[in-house]
Design a protein around this motif. Sequence first.
Motif, PDB file in Angstrom:
ATOM      1  N   GLN A 109       0.860  -1.186   0.000  1.00 57.37           N
ATOM      2  CA  GLN A 109       0.000   0.000   0.000  1.00 57.37           C
ATOM      3  C   GLN A 109       0.895   1.234   0.000  1.00 57.37           C
ATOM      4  O   GLN A 109       2.057   1.171   0.439  1.00 57.37           O
ATOM      5  CB  GLN A 109      -0.984   0.001   1.176  1.00 57.37           C
ATOM      6  CG  GLN A 109      -0.434  -0.446   2.519  1.00 57.37           C
ATOM      7  CD  GLN A 109       0.432   0.589   3.206  1.00 57.37           C
ATOM      8  OE1 GLN A 109       0.339   1.771   2.915  1.00 57.37           O
ATOM      9  NE2 GLN A 109       1.258   0.158   4.151  1.00 57.37           N
ATOM     10  N   VAL A 126       4.278  -0.111  -5.698  1.00 59.46           N
ATOM     11  CA  VAL A 126       3.117  -0.451  -4.875  1.00 59.46           C
ATOM     12  C   VAL A 126       2.242  -1.422  -5.653  1.00 59.46           C
ATOM     13  O   VAL A 126       1.819  -1.132  -6.776  1.00 59.46           O
ATOM     14  CB  VAL A 126       2.312   0.802  -4.496  1.00 59.46           C
ATOM     15  CG1 VAL A 126       1.028   0.401  -3.751  1.00 59.46           C
ATOM     16  CG2 VAL A 126       3.148   1.730  -3.629  1.00 59.46           C
ATOM     17  N   TYR A 128      -1.159  -3.498  -4.747  1.00 60.21           N
ATOM     18  CA  TYR A 128      -2.198  -3.896  -3.799  1.00 60.21           C
ATOM     19  C   TYR A 128      -2.457  -5.400  -3.921  1.00 60.21           C
ATOM     20  O   TYR A 128      -2.506  -5.951  -5.026  1.00 60.21           O
ATOM     21  CB  TYR A 128      -3.502  -3.160  -4.087  1.00 60.21           C
ATOM     22  CG  TYR A 128      -3.542  -1.715  -3.661  1.00 60.21           C
ATOM     23  CD1 TYR A 128      -3.694  -1.369  -2.324  1.00 60.21           C
ATOM     24  CD2 TYR A 128      -3.463  -0.687  -4.600  1.00 60.21           C
ATOM     25  CE1 TYR A 128      -3.753  -0.049  -1.920  1.00 60.21           C
ATOM     26  CE2 TYR A 128      -3.525   0.645  -4.219  1.00 60.21           C
ATOM     27  CZ  TYR A 128      -3.670   0.964  -2.877  1.00 60.21           C
ATOM     28  OH  TYR A 128      -3.733   2.279  -2.485  1.00 60.21           O
ATOM     29  N   GLY A 233      -0.060  -4.308   4.765  1.00 62.21           N
ATOM     30  CA  GLY A 233      -1.195  -4.179   3.857  1.00 62.21           C
ATOM     31  C   GLY A 233      -2.060  -5.405   4.052  1.00 62.21           C
ATOM     32  O   GLY A 233      -1.982  -6.375   3.316  1.00 62.21           O
ATOM     33  N   GLY A 257      -3.201   3.313   4.453  1.00 62.58           N
ATOM     34  CA  GLY A 257      -2.811   3.077   3.072  1.00 62.58           C
ATOM     35  C   GLY A 257      -3.784   2.173   2.338  1.00 62.58           C
ATOM     36  O   GLY A 257      -3.911   2.257   1.108  1.00 62.58           O
ATOM     37  N   MET A 258      -4.487   1.328   3.069  1.00 60.03           N
ATOM     38  CA  MET A 258      -5.462   0.425   2.462  1.00 60.03           C
ATOM     39  C   MET A 258      -6.840   1.059   2.314  1.00 60.03           C
ATOM     40  O   MET A 258      -7.524   0.859   1.305  1.00 60.03           O
ATOM     41  CB  MET A 258      -5.588  -0.843   3.315  1.00 60.03           C
ATOM     42  CG  MET A 258      -4.313  -1.651   3.426  1.00 60.03           C
ATOM     43  SD  MET A 258      -3.836  -2.424   1.875  1.00 60.03           S
ATOM     44  CE  MET A 258      -5.043  -3.741   1.799  1.00 60.03           C
ATOM     45  N   ARG A 299     -13.285   1.423  -2.557  1.00 60.17           N
ATOM     46  CA  ARG A 299     -11.916   0.893  -2.519  1.00 60.17           C
ATOM     47  C   ARG A 299     -11.809  -0.468  -3.198  1.00 60.17           C
ATOM     48  O   ARG A 299     -10.708  -0.889  -3.564  1.00 60.17           O
ATOM     49  CB  ARG A 299     -11.441   0.742  -1.064  1.00 60.17           C
ATOM     50  CG  ARG A 299     -11.456   1.998  -0.227  1.00 60.17           C
ATOM     51  CD  ARG A 299     -10.480   3.040  -0.719  1.00 60.17           C
ATOM     52  NE  ARG A 299      -9.089   2.725  -0.408  1.00 60.17           N
ATOM     53  CZ  ARG A 299      -8.070   3.534  -0.671  1.00 60.17           C
ATOM     54  NH1 ARG A 299      -8.297   4.703  -1.271  1.00 60.17           N
ATOM     55  NH2 ARG A 299      -6.824   3.187  -0.388  1.00 60.17           N
ATOM     56  N   PHE A 303      -8.578  -3.703  -5.285  1.00 57.22           N
ATOM     57  CA  PHE A 303      -8.211  -5.017  -4.773  1.00 57.22           C
ATOM     58  C   PHE A 303      -8.677  -6.153  -5.691  1.00 57.22           C
ATOM     59  O   PHE A 303      -8.861  -7.284  -5.249  1.00 57.22           O
ATOM     60  CB  PHE A 303      -8.798  -5.214  -3.373  1.00 57.22           C
ATOM     61  CG  PHE A 303      -8.489  -4.088  -2.411  1.00 57.22           C
ATOM     62  CD1 PHE A 303      -7.239  -3.488  -2.392  1.00 57.22           C
ATOM     63  CD2 PHE A 303      -9.456  -3.623  -1.531  1.00 57.22           C
ATOM     64  CE1 PHE A 303      -6.948  -2.449  -1.510  1.00 57.22           C
ATOM     65  CE2 PHE A 303      -9.176  -2.590  -0.642  1.00 57.22           C
ATOM     66  CZ  PHE A 303      -7.930  -2.002  -0.632  1.00 57.22           C
ATOM     67  N   GLU A 308      -3.986  -6.848  -9.519  1.00 59.19           N
ATOM     68  CA  GLU A 308      -2.770  -7.317  -8.852  1.00 59.19           C
ATOM     69  C   GLU A 308      -1.919  -8.139  -9.814  1.00 59.19           C
ATOM     70  O   GLU A 308      -0.694  -7.967  -9.896  1.00 59.19           O
ATOM     71  CB  GLU A 308      -3.117  -8.149  -7.621  1.00 59.19           C
ATOM     72  CG  GLU A 308      -1.876  -8.602  -6.854  1.00 59.19           C
ATOM     73  CD  GLU A 308      -2.192  -9.491  -5.665  1.00 59.19           C
ATOM     74  OE1 GLU A 308      -1.321  -9.617  -4.782  1.00 59.19           O
ATOM     75  OE2 GLU A 308      -3.290 -10.084  -5.615  1.00 59.19           O
TER      76      GLU A 308
END
Length: 323
Positions: A109, A126, A128, A233, A257-258, A299, A303, A308
């Motif tokens: 994060q 970074v 996630y 994270g 950060g998350m 958010r 994710f 990712e």
Amino acid sequence: MSKQTICIASPALAQANNGNWQTARRWAQFLGARFEVEIASDWRDAAPPDLLIALHARRSAAPLARFCADYPRRPTILVLTGTDLYRDIHADADAQASLERARALVLLQPAGLSELPLHLRAKAHVIYQSAPSLQPALHAAAPRHHDILMVGHLREEKDPRTFMQAAALVTAPSARLVHIGGVLDPALGDAAAAAACATAGRYEWLGALPHADTRQRLKHAHAMAICSRMEGGANVIIEAVTSGVPVLASDINGNRGMLGEDYLGYFPQGDAQGLAALIDRSINDPAWYAALQEQCAQRAKLFAPEAEQAALLDLVDNLLHTN
């Protein structure tokens, strides 16, 4: 043409069922279509890989150092997973050496960038973590219980005592605090057992559960609490958010950060009364609870597994191509 090889050096393997293992397992799946991937505690357990991914600056310092010494031209990635970012790299010589050795650094994060020495931030990326989305569970209009779930093994970094203490402070009659996690600190195991006895069902400790069972428990929870003193994270935040479950989080750098700087569900780290107040509000104030749900939904796109995987493959491809 044979595939290039990658070793993920992880200090935790399947039996640990912790965050490092979940990261290693997921990354091996993401990379497996393009590369030959092995997860091991040390890359020397097989043929030397074309690229080494080391999880945790201190705990994987030895295999990273050996690989850099034996194969200095081959690329390496160091993933800063939590306690190393927020504790070890500030005091431990092995962790600090790992930062210097690795070709690339990965943070889970963006708030963690401020923990790195200035001269190393240019090689930091970074990425996630992710989890597959689950259809949010349907809840009754007036359920008998509002389960607040904490997922984390019993160790000081997760601060389970704050969660236990909050169980004695909540006032909403339907609140039930449920803790999933194995014992890594016997004293905390004793505390959990005592809290379960003392709160007459308000606090339940289920011990360690398989990951799939934990995810289903989380999906059906009213909210998820994370009380940690430090987090790189937390994957459990992602699993809550991608299941439509709001998070009540200790106000620490890694959680910000998350979840974002403006998130409504923070409580001061170690403040059991503050956590209890948020639990009560989540049950008694539907508008506030809906606002938490909306913030988490915003958010969730960060994710997604495809995001990712794309970021990870891009980093690996660039390192191997430029080697």
